[in-house]
Design a protein around this motif. Structure first.
Motif, PDB file in Angstrom:
ATOM      1  N   GLU A  66     -11.183   9.678  17.005  1.00 59.16           N
ATOM      2  CA  GLU A  66     -11.328   9.364  15.584  1.00 59.16           C
ATOM      3  C   GLU A  66     -10.399  10.247  14.740  1.00 59.16           C
ATOM      4  OE1 GLU A  66     -15.437   9.662  14.609  1.00 59.16           O
ATOM      5  OE2 GLU A  66     -16.074   8.259  16.175  1.00 59.16           O
ATOM      6  N   ARG A  67     -10.235  11.498  15.151  1.00 56.29           N
ATOM      7  CA  ARG A  67      -9.313  12.383  14.439  1.00 56.29           C
ATOM      8  C   ARG A  67      -7.885  11.835  14.508  1.00 56.29           C
ATOM      9  NH1 ARG A  67      -5.985  15.644  16.554  1.00 56.29           N
ATOM     10  NH2 ARG A  67      -7.089  15.731  18.560  1.00 56.29           N
ATOM     11  N   VAL A  68      -7.474  11.359  15.679  1.00 56.69           N
ATOM     12  CA  VAL A  68      -6.133  10.795  15.820  1.00 56.69           C
ATOM     13  C   VAL A  68      -5.989   9.532  14.960  1.00 56.69           C
ATOM     14  CG1 VAL A  68      -4.499   9.745  17.434  1.00 56.69           C
ATOM     15  CG2 VAL A  68      -5.804  11.772  18.120  1.00 56.69           C
ATOM     16  N   ALA A  69      -7.036   8.706  14.931  1.00 51.67           N
ATOM     17  CA  ALA A  69      -6.992   7.493  14.104  1.00 51.67           C
ATOM     18  C   ALA A  69      -6.797   7.856  12.638  1.00 51.67           C
ATOM     19  CB  ALA A  69      -8.267   6.683  14.298  1.00 51.67           C
ATOM     20  N   ARG A  70      -7.499   8.877  12.177  1.00 52.59           N
ATOM     21  CA  ARG A  70      -7.329   9.321  10.788  1.00 52.59           C
ATOM     22  C   ARG A  70      -5.894   9.801  10.542  1.00 52.59           C
ATOM     23  NH1 ARG A  70     -12.640  11.408  11.342  1.00 52.59           N
ATOM     24  NH2 ARG A  70     -11.830  13.407  12.051  1.00 52.59           N
ATOM     25  N   GLU A  71      -5.350  10.537  11.499  1.00 58.75           N
ATOM     26  CA  GLU A  71      -3.981  11.042  11.346  1.00 58.75           C
ATOM     27  C   GLU A  71      -2.975   9.893  11.276  1.00 58.75           C
ATOM     28  OE1 GLU A  71      -3.481  13.646  14.637  1.00 58.75           O
ATOM     29  OE2 GLU A  71      -4.678  15.278  13.757  1.00 58.75           O
ATOM     30  N   ILE A  72      -3.217   8.844  12.064  1.00 55.35           N
ATOM     31  CA  ILE A  72      -2.317   7.682  12.033  1.00 55.35           C
ATOM     32  C   ILE A  72      -2.355   7.012  10.665  1.00 55.35           C
ATOM     33  CG2 ILE A  72      -1.955   5.359  12.957  1.00 55.35           C
ATOM     34  CD1 ILE A  72      -2.862   6.463  15.694  1.00 55.35           C
ATOM     35  N   ILE A  73      -3.558   6.797  10.151  1.00 57.29           N
ATOM     36  CA  ILE A  73      -3.682   6.138   8.843  1.00 57.29           C
ATOM     37  C   ILE A  73      -3.007   6.978   7.765  1.00 57.29           C
ATOM     38  CG2 ILE A  73      -5.352   5.504   7.056  1.00 57.29           C
ATOM     39  CD1 ILE A  73      -7.158   4.551   9.392  1.00 57.29           C
ATOM     40  N   MET A  74      -3.200   8.295   7.816  1.00 56.05           N
ATOM     41  CA  MET A  74      -2.546   9.174   6.834  1.00 56.05           C
ATOM     42  C   MET A  74      -1.026   9.138   6.983  1.00 56.05           C
ATOM     43  SD  MET A  74      -5.141  12.446   6.947  1.00 56.05           S
ATOM     44  CE  MET A  74      -4.033  13.444   5.946  1.00 56.05           C
ATOM     45  N   ALA A  75      -0.550   9.002   8.227  1.00 55.65           N
ATOM     46  CA  ALA A  75       0.898   8.972   8.464  1.00 55.65           C
ATOM     47  C   ALA A  75       1.555   7.767   7.802  1.00 55.65           C
ATOM     48  CB  ALA A  75       1.184   8.975   9.962  1.00 55.65           C
ATOM     49  N   PHE A  76       0.801   6.680   7.640  1.00 53.81           N
ATOM     50  CA  PHE A  76       1.369   5.467   7.054  1.00 53.81           C
ATOM     51  C   PHE A  76       1.164   5.390   5.540  1.00 53.81           C
ATOM     52  CE2 PHE A  76       1.504   4.230  11.452  1.00 53.81           C
ATOM     53  CZ  PHE A  76       2.652   3.463  11.515  1.00 53.81           C
ATOM     54  N   GLU A  77       0.684   6.471   4.932  1.00 53.64           N
ATOM     55  CA  GLU A  77       0.601   6.483   3.476  1.00 53.64           C
ATOM     56  C   GLU A  77       1.994   6.559   2.859  1.00 53.64           C
ATOM     57  OE1 GLU A  77      -2.054   9.535   2.236  1.00 53.64           O
ATOM     58  OE2 GLU A  77      -3.846   8.472   2.921  1.00 53.64           O
ATOM     59  N   ALA A  78       2.918   7.183   3.566  1.00 56.02           N
ATOM     60  CA  ALA A  78       4.308   7.200   3.093  1.00 56.02           C
ATOM     61  C   ALA A  78       4.995   5.903   3.490  1.00 56.02           C
ATOM     62  CB  ALA A  78       5.055   8.389   3.707  1.00 56.02           C
ATOM     63  N   PRO A  79       5.785   5.292   2.610  1.00 55.12           N
ATOM     64  CA  PRO A  79       6.454   4.021   2.940  1.00 55.12           C
ATOM     65  C   PRO A  79       7.401   4.170   4.124  1.00 55.12           C
ATOM     66  CG  PRO A  79       6.588   4.485   0.585  1.00 55.12           C
ATOM     67  CD  PRO A  79       6.086   5.729   1.239  1.00 55.12           C
ATOM     68  N   LEU A  80       7.595   3.070   4.831  1.00 52.05           N
ATOM     69  CA  LEU A  80       8.605   3.016   5.881  1.00 52.05           C
ATOM     70  C   LEU A  80       9.963   2.702   5.255  1.00 52.05           C
ATOM     71  CD1 LEU A  80       6.652   0.848   8.469  1.00 52.05           C
ATOM     72  CD2 LEU A  80       7.022   3.308   8.599  1.00 52.05           C
ATOM     73  N   GLN A  81      11.017   3.080   5.948  1.00 52.03           N
ATOM     74  CA  GLN A  81      12.379   2.769   5.501  1.00 52.03           C
ATOM     75  C   GLN A  81      13.100   2.028   6.631  1.00 52.03           C
ATOM     76  OE1 GLN A  81      13.639   6.793   4.392  1.00 52.03           O
ATOM     77  NE2 GLN A  81      13.548   6.159   2.242  1.00 52.03           N
ATOM     78  N   PRO A  82      12.853   0.712   6.747  1.00 49.58           N
ATOM     79  CA  PRO A  82      13.458  -0.048   7.844  1.00 49.58           C
ATOM     80  C   PRO A  82      14.974  -0.093   7.778  1.00 49.58           C
ATOM     81  CG  PRO A  82      12.393  -1.520   6.275  1.00 49.58           C
ATOM     82  CD  PRO A  82      12.004  -0.126   5.885  1.00 49.58           C
ATOM     83  N   GLN A  83      15.525   0.076   6.585  1.00 50.93           N
ATOM     84  CA  GLN A  83      16.976   0.178   6.454  1.00 50.93           C
ATOM     85  C   GLN A  83      17.272   0.971   5.188  1.00 50.93           C
ATOM     86  OE1 GLN A  83      18.358  -3.839   6.423  1.00 50.93           O
ATOM     87  NE2 GLN A  83      17.560  -4.299   4.394  1.00 50.93           N
ATOM     88  N   GLU A  84      18.471   1.455   5.074  1.00 52.91           N
ATOM     89  CA  GLU A  84      18.829   2.326   3.964  1.00 52.91           C
ATOM     90  C   GLU A  84      18.631   1.621   2.632  1.00 52.91           C
ATOM     91  OE1 GLU A  84      22.588   5.102   2.484  1.00 52.91           O
ATOM     92  OE2 GLU A  84      22.695   3.985   4.370  1.00 52.91           O
ATOM     93  N   GLY A  85      17.967   2.324   1.722  1.00 52.84           N
ATOM     94  CA  GLY A  85      17.745   1.772   0.389  1.00 52.84           C
ATOM     95  C   GLY A  85      16.537   0.868   0.282  1.00 52.84           C
ATOM     96  N   GLN A  86      15.782   0.683   1.359  1.00 56.31           N
ATOM     97  CA  GLN A  86      14.617  -0.207   1.329  1.00 56.31           C
ATOM     98  C   GLN A  86      13.371   0.575   1.735  1.00 56.31           C
ATOM     99  OE1 GLN A  86      14.291  -3.324   4.351  1.00 56.31           O
ATOM    100  NE2 GLN A  86      13.632  -4.753   2.784  1.00 56.31           N
TER     101      GLN A  86
END
Length: 410
Positions: A66-86
């Motif tokens: 459950e601790r790891v699951a929480r860490e994963i969810i928190m990790a995705f609070e920052a947006p992804l950058q699939p390509q430069e400028g996006q």
């Protein structure tokens, strides 16, 4: 050992709006962030589509998963950058199964982690759930309701009710929100948060959503014909309606057919949907503003709005989520969030509506801090169209009393 089953929330909408090439880049970015979060000593795999699993070995206790699951969810609070400028915001829903507590063979561990993941989605997405035996029954009910929903509209089992909104400055009813209800002869009253996600998954929300829009506009036009002018009607819009097809054209046609002026209609979208891809959303929403229709962010405060994008979206109203309103009067944090949202929205020239107002204390607090409108049981329960018209016509409430001092410390 534990298995984490991850599914990306509303990923199909990202594919539909940005295209599959961008979707593939996002999946690669998701995989990288997952591996970085759990560490290279654990196994991360993509099963299919937007489904991933994480295998955690040598756990000291089940709670470590459950601790790891929480860490994963928190990790995705920052947006992804699939390509430069996006930048693209995505969130996972996670189900957890533990060996040997929940199963002793791989297929059953996966199956039960998958079941737990669906419960996480049902709980509002962007969260995690650990498997328990009750989830099997929940999955069976879900499948049963999905089948029954296909017949609900044709059988006349769906209906629309209306919850009035009241101005705090004048105590006048300004309009109402259209709310969908399902009464099934076999299954009884089914909550919207149970059946609406099903309708979104199987695509029925497109047909149902257009029907709700038409019913709401017809009700508003009848009220106008009975002398109740100056009212607005708020209707919830699904992300599928926004991203697929020409929903702006549907809205235009319904307004023309019913005779409702565009400025009397307000469409609501939840914050998390708006912010999933704010740039693309802003382009789609502009078509509605060109029609003259108002736009509202619903459940504000529960998602992850970027203020930079918030000022670019062509919205007119912010609706503060009921979870913050419920805390007014006894929780200084909820009060601080509410007053901050009101001040921010007014600074952007937006109307502010507080949802879930249930008592005088909440109404007084919101009046003191200059909230524009309120909605909730303190004003009225949701009513059918005729009862709502009668309520609006007969409503003569006193204005909320102003509190002696703010509930938050200076």
């Amino acid at each position: 050992m534990a298995v984490l089953f991850l599914d990306l929330d509303r990923f199909k909408d990202i594919n539909d709006s940005l295209g599959h090439a961008t979707g593939d880049r996002i999946l690669r970015a998701v995989a990288e962030r997952l591996q970085q979060t759990v560490g290279h000593g654990q196994t991360v795999a993509r099963l299919a589509g937007d489904e991933f699993t994480v295998i955690l070995e040598d756990l000291a206790a089940a709670e470590d998963a459950e601790r790891v699951a929480r860490e994963i969810i928190m990790a995705f609070e920052a947006p992804l950058q699939p390509q430069e400028g996006q930048e693209v915001s995505v969130s996972p829903s996670i189900g957890i199964s533990v060996y040997p507590d929940h199963a002793q063979v791989p297929t059953e561990l996966l199956k039960r982690a998958d079941a737990a993941m669906y419960q996480a989605k049902a709980a509002g997405r962007r969260t995690w759930m650990r498997y328990d035996d009750s989830m099997e029954a929940s999955i069976r009910r879900r499948a049963t309701l999905a089948g029954a929903l296909h017949k609900a509209l044709d059988r006349g089992e769906l209906r629309v009710v209306y919850q009035p909104r009241q101005s705090l400055a004048t105590a006048r009813i300004t309009g109402a929100e259209a709310l969908l209800r399902w009464s099934s002869p076999e299954h009884g009253e089914i909550a919207p948060d149970e059946f609406i996600p099903l309708a979104e998954e199987n695509g029925m929300i497109l047909e149902i959503g257009e029907w709700v829009l038409r019913e709401a506009c017809l009700a508003l036009q009848r009220w106008r014909q009975h002398g109740l002018g100056g009212l607005t009607m708020s209707v919830n819009m699904s992300v599928l309606q926004l991203l697929r097809g020409d929903f702006a054209g549907v809205v235009r046609r319904v307004l023309d057919d019913t005779g409702v002026p565009p400025q009397a209609l307000e469409l609501e979208l939840t914050e998390s949907v708006l912010m999933a891809n704010a740039a693309q959303t802003a382009l789609k929403l502009q078509a509605f503003r060109e029609l003259g229709v108002s736009l509202a962010i619903d459940d504000f405060g529960t998602g992850y709005s970027s203020l930079a994008y918030l000022k670019r979206l062509p919205i007119t109203t912010i609706k503060i989520d009921r979870t913050f309103i419920a805390d007014l009067g006894h929780d200084p944090e909820g009060a601080a969030i509410t007053t901050t949202v009101i001040a921010m929205a007014h600074g952007l020239g937006l109307n502010v509506v507080a949802e879930g107002v249930e008592n005088q204390v909440q109404a007084d607090f919101l009046a003191l801090h200059h909230c524009d409108e309120i909605q909730g049981y303190w004003v009225s329960r949701p009513l059918d169209a005729m009862a709502c018209m009668a309520f609006i016509r007969n409503r003569r409430p006193p204005a909320p009393r102003a509190a002696a001092r703010p509930a938050t410390p200076p």
